[in-house]
Design a protein around this motif. Structure first.
Motif, PDB file in Angstrom:
ATOM      1  N   THR A 181      94.252  36.555  55.295  1.00  0.00           N
ATOM      2  CA  THR A 181      93.610  37.634  54.545  1.00  0.00           C
ATOM      3  C   THR A 181      92.279  38.048  55.168  1.00  0.00           C
ATOM      4  N   ASP A 182      92.072  37.683  56.435  1.00  0.00           N
ATOM      5  CA  ASP A 182      90.798  37.971  57.098  1.00  0.00           C
ATOM      6  C   ASP A 182      90.847  39.260  57.915  1.00  0.00           C
ATOM      7  N   LEU A 183      91.941  40.016  57.811  1.00  0.00           N
ATOM      8  CA  LEU A 183      92.056  41.290  58.507  1.00  0.00           C
ATOM      9  C   LEU A 183      91.643  42.414  57.557  1.00  0.00           C
ATOM     10  N   PRO A 184      91.488  43.657  58.050  1.00  0.00           N
ATOM     11  CA  PRO A 184      90.930  44.726  57.218  1.00  0.00           C
ATOM     12  C   PRO A 184      91.580  44.840  55.841  1.00  0.00           C
ATOM     13  N   ARG A 185      90.734  44.777  54.821  1.00  0.00           N
ATOM     14  CA  ARG A 185      91.096  44.940  53.421  1.00  0.00           C
ATOM     15  C   ARG A 185      92.104  43.916  52.929  1.00  0.00           C
ATOM     16  N   GLY A 186      92.145  42.764  53.613  1.00  0.00           N
ATOM     17  CA  GLY A 186      92.918  41.650  53.088  1.00  0.00           C
ATOM     18  C   GLY A 186      92.173  41.020  51.920  1.00  0.00           C
ATOM     19  N   SER A 187      92.908  40.358  51.039  1.00  0.00           N
ATOM     20  CA  SER A 187      92.299  39.758  49.861  1.00  0.00           C
ATOM     21  C   SER A 187      93.075  38.518  49.459  1.00  0.00           C
ATOM     22  N   SER A 188      92.421  37.363  49.527  1.00  0.00           N
ATOM     23  CA  SER A 188      93.086  36.125  49.134  1.00  0.00           C
ATOM     24  C   SER A 188      93.461  36.106  47.653  1.00  0.00           C
ATOM     25  N   PRO A 189      92.561  36.510  46.742  1.00  0.00           N
ATOM     26  CA  PRO A 189      92.970  36.534  45.325  1.00  0.00           C
ATOM     27  C   PRO A 189      94.164  37.449  45.071  1.00  0.00           C
ATOM     28  N   GLU A 190      94.173  38.612  45.736  1.00  0.00           N
ATOM     29  CA  GLU A 190      95.311  39.520  45.570  1.00  0.00           C
ATOM     30  C   GLU A 190      96.589  38.907  46.112  1.00  0.00           C
ATOM     31  N   LEU A 191      96.504  38.290  47.284  1.00  0.00           N
ATOM     32  CA  LEU A 191      97.686  37.703  47.899  1.00  0.00           C
ATOM     33  C   LEU A 191      98.272  36.607  47.017  1.00  0.00           C
ATOM     34  N   LEU A 192      97.434  35.694  46.559  1.00  0.00           N
ATOM     35  CA  LEU A 192      97.937  34.609  45.713  1.00  0.00           C
ATOM     36  C   LEU A 192      98.484  35.153  44.396  1.00  0.00           C
TER      37      LEU A 192
END
Length: 208
Positions: free
Chosen positions: A159-170
């Motif tokens: 999630t470290d690429l542009p507009r990635g989001s760990s909370p969203e992904l999980l």
């Protein structure tokens, strides 16, 4: 009754999984990495009619071979318009700006919801996190879901690429993938197939 056949092609330097899904002489493809020669040869050898290309997200390793595939087998491309911005970012920053010649192909923005592919029900799931436009494709009759770089066997997408989001992904995994039947086969963008049951029980990101 005919059943879906799923073949995996590992394409390009990032070893991206490309999936050829076929039934009754018709086919769709999920993601197309660079150097798709073997995929094209297989479609030709089987005499398949390509009815569509479904993209999980717009990172270069998942779309770099689309144009070459379409030159051999024209078909509509389906993807989220939410990832269009990645075409403006440099490759070093996680985009694909320098590779315009590879990604200059038309596509139809697809919204989450119920569709049909190969005469089978298809549920398009919005699964943001790896990118804001990441989509997953669930074939309920076949018991399989294609998730791109959202979820891997005992791992999750970066999630470290542009507009990635760990909370969203999980959150996407919990609300969209883990709510599917436990025996659903999960086909990821890299690495081996897994199942919803296996990831619920073994993925360290969800075991507390």
């Amino acid at each position: 009754m005919a059943r879906l056949t799923i073949e995996t092609f590992i394409l390009g330097p990032d070893e991206t999984n490309c999936y050829l899904v076929s039934m009754g002489g018709r086919a769709v493809v999920v993601d197309v990495g660079l150097e798709p020669d073997r995929l094209i040869e297989r479609i030709d050898a089987l005499g398949l009619t390509l009815e569509g290309v479904y993209l999980t997200h717009f990172h270069m390793d998942h779309i770099g071979g689309v144009k070459e595939l379409l030159e051999a087998h024209p078909a509509p491309v389906h993807a989220s318009g939410e990832d269009e911005f990645l075409k403006e970012f440099s490759f070093e920053a996680g985009g694909c700006r320098e590779f315009a010649r590879f990604i200059d192909f038309p596509y139809t923005p697809v919204a989450p919801g119920r569709r049909t592919a190969l005469g089978q029900p298809l549920l398009v799931l919005d699964t943001p996190g790896h990118t804001p436009g990441s989509l997953s494709y669930f074939f309920p009759a076949a018991g399989c879901v294609f998730v791109g770089d959202l979820l891997f066997m005992i791992a999750v997408g970066r999630t470290d690429l542009p507009r990635g989001s760990s909370p969203e992904l999980l959150g996407s995994i919990r609300s969209r993938i883990f709510t599917l039947p436990d025996d659903t086969r999960v086909y990821s963008g890299h690495g081996p197939m897994t199942t919803v049951r296996h990831e619920k029980a073994n993925n360290p990101h969800f075991i507390f």
